[in-house]
Design a protein around this motif. Structure first.
Motif, mmCIF file in Angstrom:
data_model
loop_
_atom_site.group_PDB
_atom_site.id
_atom_site.type_symbol
_atom_site.label_atom_id
_atom_site.label_comp_id
_atom_site.label_asym_id
_atom_site.label_seq_id
_atom_site.Cartn_x
_atom_site.Cartn_y
_atom_site.Cartn_z
ATOM 1 N N UNK A 1 0.965 -1.247 -0.030
ATOM 2 C CA UNK A 1 0.047 -0.063 0.047
ATOM 3 C C UNK A 1 0.860 1.377 -0.101
ATOM 4 N N UNK A 2 0.881 2.267 -0.860
ATOM 5 C CA UNK A 2 1.165 3.451 -0.653
ATOM 6 C C UNK A 2 0.030 4.796 -0.464
ATOM 7 N N UNK A 3 0.322 5.625 0.529
ATOM 8 C CA UNK A 3 -0.787 6.515 0.749
ATOM 9 C C UNK A 3 -0.055 7.646 0.694
ATOM 10 N N UNK A 4 -0.649 8.774 -0.279
ATOM 11 C CA UNK A 4 -0.263 9.875 -0.285
ATOM 12 C C UNK A 4 -1.367 10.891 0.247
ATOM 13 N N UNK A 5 -1.015 11.547 1.407
ATOM 14 C CA UNK A 5 -1.953 12.231 2.097
ATOM 15 C C UNK A 5 -1.491 14.024 2.015
ATOM 16 N N UNK A 6 -2.593 14.482 1.199
ATOM 17 C CA UNK A 6 -2.343 16.142 1.301
ATOM 18 C C UNK A 6 -3.299 16.617 2.112
ATOM 19 N N UNK A 7 -2.802 17.687 2.904
ATOM 20 C CA UNK A 7 -3.498 18.373 3.923
ATOM 21 C C UNK A 7 -2.684 19.540 4.196
ATOM 22 N N UNK A 8 -3.690 20.653 4.816
ATOM 23 C CA UNK A 8 -3.252 21.875 4.733
ATOM 24 C C UNK A 8 -1.749 22.201 5.488
#
Ligand SMILES: Cc1cc2nc3c(=O)[nH]c(=O)nc-3n(C[C@H](O)[C@H](O)[C@H](O)COP(=O)(O)OP(=O)(O)OC[C@H]3O[C@@H](n4cnc5c(N)ncnc54)[C@H](O)[C@@H]3O)c2cc1C
Length: 242
Positions: A144-151
């Motif tokens: 699994x790869x997670x790319x998590x964009x957040x402010x």
């Protein structure tokens, strides 16, 4: 599809603070039939005069085998009719109505074998975290790869758990991308997906979730990078009231 689902009375059993404006609701739902990671519920609030407001919320965790307990994570939206209640006055012991599970397409099953790419924008992390947790619960070895964009770093949900999983869950990679504050703030672009994702020839199952504009941008990037559009599944957290 949801017409067949019965409304159930859920009671708030516990609350976890995620950020200054988001909290996880742990709910007891007698008779809950179980669910898959990626599905959501409809929540209905009713006023004494009969007025009702209904919204969708993703299930944040896989269904435990032995209890009728579910988790939702709700982001407070300014002047939001339902989210302001769920992140504010709604207290342990209080009831709400909900129905589900809803949705059979934006789901990850523990038996799935393709590598997985998860791309989250803001509260879009919620159903993707359910997938990360379902993978661990099933002792799946699927990468699994997670790319998590957040402010900003202080708006990351599940921060302690993600840091622990980065360390302990073999085969899980997590990349954080900050759009306003934090190291090199920027919006998601081709280079981010190229670096944090899988090459298209690996034919990963891609799940993208977040605000509508974010989801469209990320899905367009995946297709431009050669991913099969049929393997790019999206969920938009736009306004869902009616
Ligand atoms: C399938 C699905 C799953 C969802 N899962 C989650 C989840 O896990 N966690 C979560 O917090 N939310 C989730 N949402 C969003 C949620 O359903 C509501 O839209 C959100 O909580 C706002 O509802 P409200 O009643 O508070 O605001 P409303 O009273 O409906 O709207 C108040 C104002 O905010 C704007 N607005 C409404 N929704 C949003 C939004 N999502 N983002 C920005 N502005 C908005 C409206 O246009 C309006 O101006 C999901 C939506 C969908 C469709």
């Amino acid at each position: 599809m949801t017409g067949r689902l019965a409304w159930r009375v859920a009671r708030l059993a516990d609350v976890r603070t995620e950020t200054a404006t988001a909290r996880t609701l742990v709910l007891d739902v007698p008779g809950w039939p179980g669910h898959l990671a990626g599905q959501h519920v409809d929540v209905r609030l009713r006023a004494p005069d009969g007025y009702a407001a209904q919204r969708s919320y993703s299930l944040a965790a896989p269904a435990p085998a032995d209890s009728a307990r579910i988790e939702l994570t709700v982001q407070r939206v300014a002047d939001g009719e339902v989210s302001e209640y769920l992140t504010g006055p709604y207290a342990v012991g209080d009831a709400i109505e909900l129905r589900g599970p809803v949705g059979g397409w934006f789901v990850w099953r523990p038996g799935d074998t393709d590598p997985v790419l998860l791309i989250a924008g803001g509260s879009g992390i919620v159903p993707l975290m359910a997938m990360v947790r379902a993978r661990a619960a099933a002792a799946s070895r699927v990468p699994f790869r997670l790319l998590y964009s957040v402010r900003s770093p202080d708006e990351v949900y599940y921060g302690d758990e993600l840091r622990r999983r980065i360390r302990d869950d073999a085969g899980l990679d997590v990349t954080f991308l900050y759009t306003r504050h934090g190291p090199q703030p920027h919006r998601i672009g081709v280079a981010d997906v190229n670096t944090a994702g899988w090459p298209a020839e690996f034919a990963p199952a891609c799940f993208v979730c977040g605000p509508t504009g974010f989801v469209e941008t990320a899905a367009d990037i995946l297709v431009a990078l050669g991913h099969d559009p049929r393997k790019v599944k999206t969920e938009r957290f736009g306004p869902s009231g009616g």
